[in-house]
Write an enzyme that holds these catalytic residues in place. Structure first.
Site, PDB file in Angstrom:
ATOM      1  N   HIS A 104      64.749  25.721  49.142  1.00  0.00           N
ATOM      2  CA  HIS A 104      64.666  25.506  47.699  1.00  0.00           C
ATOM      3  C   HIS A 104      64.420  26.842  47.017  1.00  0.00           C
ATOM      4  CE1 HIS A 104      63.774  20.910  47.527  1.00  0.00           C
ATOM      5  NE2 HIS A 104      64.665  21.210  48.435  1.00  0.00           N
ATOM      6  N   TYR A 156      58.158  18.683  38.964  1.00  0.00           N
ATOM      7  CA  TYR A 156      56.750  18.474  38.644  1.00  0.00           C
ATOM      8  C   TYR A 156      56.707  18.075  37.171  1.00  0.00           C
ATOM      9  CZ  TYR A 156      55.310  20.822  43.004  1.00  0.00           C
ATOM     10  OH  TYR A 156      55.106  21.172  44.319  1.00  0.00           O
ATOM     11  N   PRO A 212      47.212  18.645  46.556  1.00  0.00           N
ATOM     12  CA  PRO A 212      48.587  18.850  47.028  1.00  0.00           C
ATOM     13  C   PRO A 212      49.526  19.465  45.984  1.00  0.00           C
ATOM     14  CG  PRO A 212      48.187  16.529  46.594  1.00  0.00           C
ATOM     15  CD  PRO A 212      46.878  17.216  46.421  1.00  0.00           C
ATOM     16  N   LYS A 214      50.005  23.926  49.206  1.00  0.00           N
ATOM     17  CA  LYS A 214      49.468  25.050  49.965  1.00  0.00           C
ATOM     18  C   LYS A 214      48.776  24.682  51.279  1.00  0.00           C
ATOM     19  CE  LYS A 214      50.566  28.689  47.700  1.00  0.00           C
ATOM     20  NZ  LYS A 214      51.987  28.423  47.962  1.00  0.00           N
ATOM     21  N   TYR A 273      53.609  30.138  44.366  1.00  0.00           N
ATOM     22  CA  TYR A 273      54.239  28.985  45.043  1.00  0.00           C
ATOM     23  C   TYR A 273      54.948  29.419  46.320  1.00  0.00           C
ATOM     24  CZ  TYR A 273      56.244  24.274  45.193  1.00  0.00           C
ATOM     25  OH  TYR A 273      56.552  22.987  45.552  1.00  0.00           O
TER      26      TYR A 273
HETATM   27  C1  PHB Z   1      56.133  16.517  49.463  1.00  0.00           C
HETATM   28  O1  PHB Z   1      57.362  16.583  49.504  1.00  0.00           O
HETATM   29  O2  PHB Z   1      55.517  15.670  50.130  1.00  0.00           O
HETATM   30  C2  PHB Z   1      55.372  17.418  48.558  1.00  0.00           C
HETATM   31  C3  PHB Z   1      56.027  18.469  47.935  1.00  0.00           C
HETATM   32  C4  PHB Z   1      55.330  19.303  47.073  1.00  0.00           C
HETATM   33  C5  PHB Z   1      53.978  19.100  46.840  1.00  0.00           C
HETATM   34  C6  PHB Z   1      53.309  18.060  47.473  1.00  0.00           C
HETATM   35  C7  PHB Z   1      54.009  17.222  48.340  1.00  0.00           C
HETATM   36  O3  PHB Z   1      53.319  19.903  45.967  1.00  0.00           O
END
Ligand code: PHB
Length: 396
Positions: free
Chosen positions: A78, A206, A297, A301, A389
């Protein structure tokens, strides 16, 4: 305890998650013996749905030390994420901003790759053990445990690593007066689902909304992973598929964007908090990964920090066994905590910018939009997010 069987190793490792198995693998490659003890079964770990973003540094570690080239084949690279607020999406272009990417490759796959590698290399990994206790960490450490067949052992080692997750038993082996635990609670949790549906987006979204946060992630062509902010005491039993999709629609859809919906095949409430235990070492016990620190989450990280910890710890142990010099090993806690606190800040920031506390008034929400606007409208703002990130390019 006369009939405990005695085993010896150089490094005893508690926990066969990614941190414990990666450490064991790195040590084996350097000719250092370890034994890994795990309370859960292999199957239980393999069936737990976990998060999925790997920094490029984590991917390099997996590839370079020969654990997984599957991450490059089956993982998805990504080059950015989308921040969505006020019904509009804003791309954070990692490649353009910092020349880096992340990989979507779930922790469960990292575990499977590591476990298979350890097994193929004849590593000593014991699942489904019980009654573990850690003794004498200020001297010559021992770990008592009972194996899956009910046989009692005393494992004698030079060092013990506690990589046994957020409910770690090993951290309580450190005397209370010698450890400090920092905790921060958040007034919300995530409701996580797996759904049988095509991808709604190729990158992660997000989403901040007046109704709360949502995250759109992916897994395969036919199964997707998504989360929405919920109350920490939410009961998955109260959530029908219709109610779940209604919630996602009200947080993400709009201005021509519509989520692709399907049957929900897994639902879990994920509680989270920020925690750090310092120092990450006492005597001959070293803590690594979630045993020492947890992050919400939102910043993706957790797994990356765990892998970073064991890389630093491995370098210390390797240097000690090769040269007898403990300088690098003694620096472990400081070196690891440096990155841990950066990740704490980033995860806290992403979390508080994107989630709406239940009691938030108009000021809080409008201020959050001001913050999100400041980030996306400034190259510096976007670059700060992209740098953190993707794992602070240029850092070790
Ligand atoms: C996930 O794909 O499970 C995932 C991706 C990004 C995050 C948290 C979980 O910040």
């Amino acid at each position: 305890m006369a009939n405990r069987k005695v085993l010896t190793t150089q490094v005893a490792i508690l926990g066969a998650g990614p941190a414990g198995l990666m450490l064991s693998h790195l040590l084996a490659k350097a000719g250092i013996e370890s034994t890994v003890l795990e309370l859960r079964s292999h199957q239980e770990i393999a069936e737990t749905v976990r998060a999925g973003i790997l920094e490029h540094g984590s991917v390099n570690l997996l590839v370079d030390c020969g654990v997984s080239d599957r991450v490059l084949r089956d993982g998805d690279r990504h080059d950015g994420i989308e921040l969505r607020f006020n019904g509009e999406s804003h791309r954070i272009d990692f490649q353009d901003l910092v020349g880096e990417s992340v990989w979507l490759y779930p922790q469960t796959d990292v575990f499977l790759d590591l476990a298979a590698r350890r097994q193929a290399d004849g590593g000593d990994v014991r699942y489904s053990v019980t009654d573990t206790s850690i003794l004498d960490i200020e001297g010559k450490p021992k770990v008592w445990f009972t194996d899956a067949d009910g046989v009692d052992y005393e494992l004698q080692a030079d060092f013990v690593t506690g990589a046994d997750g957020s409910r770690s038993q090993s951290r309580s082996a450190i005397p209370e007066a010698r450890r400090q635990r920092y905790l921060h609670e958040y007034p919300f949790a995530w409701f996580g689902i797996l759904t049988e549906a095509p991808r709604s987006s190729n990158e992660l979204i997000y989403a901040h909304s007046a109704n709360g946060f949502a995250l759109i992630s992916q897994r395969t062509e036919t199964v997707q992973r998504m989360y929405f902010q919920c109350d920490p005491n939410e009961d998955v039993g109260n959530w029908s598929d219709d109610r779940i999709w209604e919630t996602f629609r009200s947080r993400v859809n709009g201005n021509g964007f519509e989520l692709k919906e399907g049957p929900v095949i897994d639902k879990t409430v994920l509680k989270f908090r920020s925690s750090v235990l310092t120092p990450m070492r006492h005597g001959n016990l070293f803590l690594a990964g979630d045993a020492a620190h947890t992050v919400p989450p939102t910043g993706a990280k957790g797994l990356n920090l765990a892998l970073h910890d064991v890389k630093v710890l491995f370098e210390g142990l390797d240097s000690f066994y090769r040269t007898g010099n403990a300088r690098l090993l003694d620096a472990y806690s400081d070196l690891a905590l440096d990155r841990v606190w950066k990740a704490q800040q980033f995860s806290y920031w992403m979390t508080s910018m994107l989630h709406t506390p239940a009691e938030a008034g108009g000021f809080t929400r409008a201020r959050q939009l001001g913050e999100l606007n400041s980030v996306v409208s400034s190259r510096h703002g976007r670059a700060y997010l992209a740098e953190a990130y993707t794992g602070w390019p240029g850092s070790r």
